[in-house]
Design a protein around this motif. Structure first.
Motif, short mmCIF file in Angstrom:
data_model
loop_
_atom_site.label_atom_id
_atom_site.label_comp_id
_atom_site.label_asym_id
_atom_site.label_seq_id
_atom_site.Cartn_x
_atom_site.Cartn_y
_atom_site.Cartn_z
N SER A 23 0.85 -1.20 0.00
CA SER A 23 0.00 0.00 0.00
C SER A 23 0.88 1.24 0.00
O SER A 23 2.03 1.21 0.44
CB SER A 23 -0.93 0.02 1.22
OG SER A 23 -0.19 -0.04 2.42
N TYR A 24 0.32 2.32 -0.52
CA TYR A 24 1.04 3.58 -0.63
C TYR A 24 0.26 4.67 0.11
O TYR A 24 -0.95 4.56 0.30
CB TYR A 24 1.20 3.98 -2.10
CG TYR A 24 1.88 2.92 -2.94
CD1 TYR A 24 3.25 2.90 -3.10
CD2 TYR A 24 1.13 1.92 -3.57
CE1 TYR A 24 3.87 1.92 -3.87
CE2 TYR A 24 1.74 0.95 -4.33
CZ TYR A 24 3.11 0.95 -4.48
OH TYR A 24 3.73 -0.01 -5.23
N GLY A 25 0.98 5.70 0.51
CA GLY A 25 0.29 6.75 1.23
C GLY A 25 1.07 8.04 1.30
O GLY A 25 2.21 8.14 0.80
N LYS A 27 1.91 11.49 4.11
CA LYS A 27 1.84 11.86 5.52
C LYS A 27 2.36 13.27 5.72
O LYS A 27 3.14 13.79 4.92
CB LYS A 27 2.60 10.86 6.39
CG LYS A 27 4.10 10.86 6.23
CD LYS A 27 4.76 9.85 7.17
CE LYS A 27 4.43 10.10 8.63
NZ LYS A 27 5.17 9.23 9.57
N ASN A 53 4.15 0.70 2.22
CA ASN A 53 4.02 -0.28 3.29
C ASN A 53 3.86 -1.68 2.71
O ASN A 53 3.03 -1.90 1.84
CB ASN A 53 2.82 0.06 4.18
CG ASN A 53 2.72 -0.82 5.41
OD1 ASN A 53 2.23 -1.95 5.34
ND2 ASN A 53 3.19 -0.31 6.53
N GLN A 63 7.91 -0.71 6.38
CA GLN A 63 7.47 0.57 5.81
C GLN A 63 8.66 1.44 5.47
O GLN A 63 9.53 1.68 6.31
CB GLN A 63 6.54 1.30 6.78
CG GLN A 63 6.01 2.64 6.23
CD GLN A 63 4.77 3.10 6.93
OE1 GLN A 63 3.74 2.44 6.90
NE2 GLN A 63 4.85 4.26 7.58
N GLU A 65 9.75 5.28 3.90
CA GLU A 65 9.21 6.63 3.73
C GLU A 65 10.25 7.54 3.10
O GLU A 65 11.46 7.32 3.23
CB GLU A 65 8.78 7.21 5.09
CG GLU A 65 7.74 6.39 5.82
CD GLU A 65 7.43 6.91 7.22
OE1 GLU A 65 6.58 6.33 7.89
OE2 GLU A 65 8.07 7.91 7.63
N ASN A 160 -8.73 4.28 6.19
CA ASN A 160 -7.33 4.32 5.76
C ASN A 160 -6.57 5.53 6.31
O ASN A 160 -5.57 5.98 5.72
CB ASN A 160 -7.22 4.32 4.24
CG ASN A 160 -7.47 2.94 3.64
OD1 ASN A 160 -7.61 1.96 4.37
ND2 ASN A 160 -7.55 2.88 2.33
N TYR A 193 -2.30 8.98 5.34
CA TYR A 193 -3.45 8.38 4.63
C TYR A 193 -2.92 7.39 3.62
O TYR A 193 -2.01 7.69 2.85
CB TYR A 193 -4.26 9.46 3.92
CG TYR A 193 -5.43 8.89 3.14
CD1 TYR A 193 -6.61 8.57 3.78
CD2 TYR A 193 -5.34 8.69 1.76
CE1 TYR A 193 -7.70 8.04 3.06
CE2 TYR A 193 -6.41 8.15 1.05
CZ TYR A 193 -7.58 7.83 1.71
OH TYR A 193 -8.64 7.30 1.00
N LYS A 194 -3.50 6.18 3.63
CA LYS A 194 -3.10 5.14 2.68
C LYS A 194 -4.14 5.03 1.58
O LYS A 194 -5.34 4.94 1.84
CB LYS A 194 -2.96 3.79 3.40
CG LYS A 194 -1.76 3.72 4.34
CD LYS A 194 -1.63 2.32 4.95
CE LYS A 194 -0.42 2.24 5.87
NZ LYS A 194 -0.28 0.89 6.45
#
Length: 199
Positions: A23-25, A27, A53, A63, A65, A160, A193-194
């Motif tokens: 998953s991507y997000g 922040k 992640n 994870q 970043e 999410n 937020y994912k």
């Protein structure tokens, strides 16, 4: 030989992706930072960036970043009656943490891992390079910073959206030419937020 290595690497990545949920997000958050052995005070800043992640199992994840982070410290420059003057030493980094996460519940987790940072700028209020042999303030700091990080967080699976708190402590001296051992210390509060399918 190179082709064999490429094929093997591709197979490893494919198997990892097949067994893992990726998953991507994005922040954003607040920093409260300082520099050890600098006689500085806490400086407020922030961070913003993205994350990837890898859910390896129900309880474990990795994870990575990429964060733009403003940190440093604040110096007390003088007092004028009831007022005091402070100078901000602001160090801006592109930080790349790689964190192992353990989930106690579907939402709550703890994390720890290394971080490398690349210095993009360094500023000191009212600093004039001409007063110090023409050196820019950034010249006094190393271009990379190695740190360790520990933290915890919670993600609301249905939307999410998550929150986290993290402390990163410098493992390398950021001063380029100094007898002092200067290390970054940063406490972070973030919101992330994912993207993807909600569970």
């Amino acid at each position: 030989m190179k082709r064999i290595l490429v094929i093997c690497s591709t197979l490893v990545l494919f198997s990892l992706g097949a067994k893992s949920q990726i998953s991507y997000g994005v922040k954003v958050g607040f920093n409260a930072s300082n520099v050890s052995n600098s006689d500085g005070k806490t400086l407020s800043g922030g961070h913003v960036g993205g994350l990837v992640n890898y859910a390896l199992s129900k309880n474990f994840a990795l994870q990575g970043e990429v964060l733009y982070s403003t940190q440093g410290c604040r110096y007390k420059a003088g007092e004028f009656g009831p007022f005091s003057l402070s100078l901000n030493s602001t160090l801006s980094y592109i930080n790349i943490p790689i964190l192992a996460q353990y989930y106690f519940t579907p939402g709550f987790y703890v994390e720890a891992g290394p971080q490398i940072g690349f210095l993009t700028s360094a500023k000191l209020d009212n600093y004039d390079p001409a007063d110090n042999d023409g050196h820019a303030y950034k010249d006094y700091f190393k271009s990379t910073d190695f740190s360790g990080g520990i933290g915890l967080g919670y993600i609301f699976k249905k939307i999410n959206l998550g929150i986290d708190a993290r402390y990163t402590f410098g493992l390398s001296n950021i001063a380029k030419e100094s007898d002092d051992k200067l290390h970054n210390k940063v406490f972070q509060l973030g919101v992330f937020y994912k993207f993807g399918k909600k569970k």
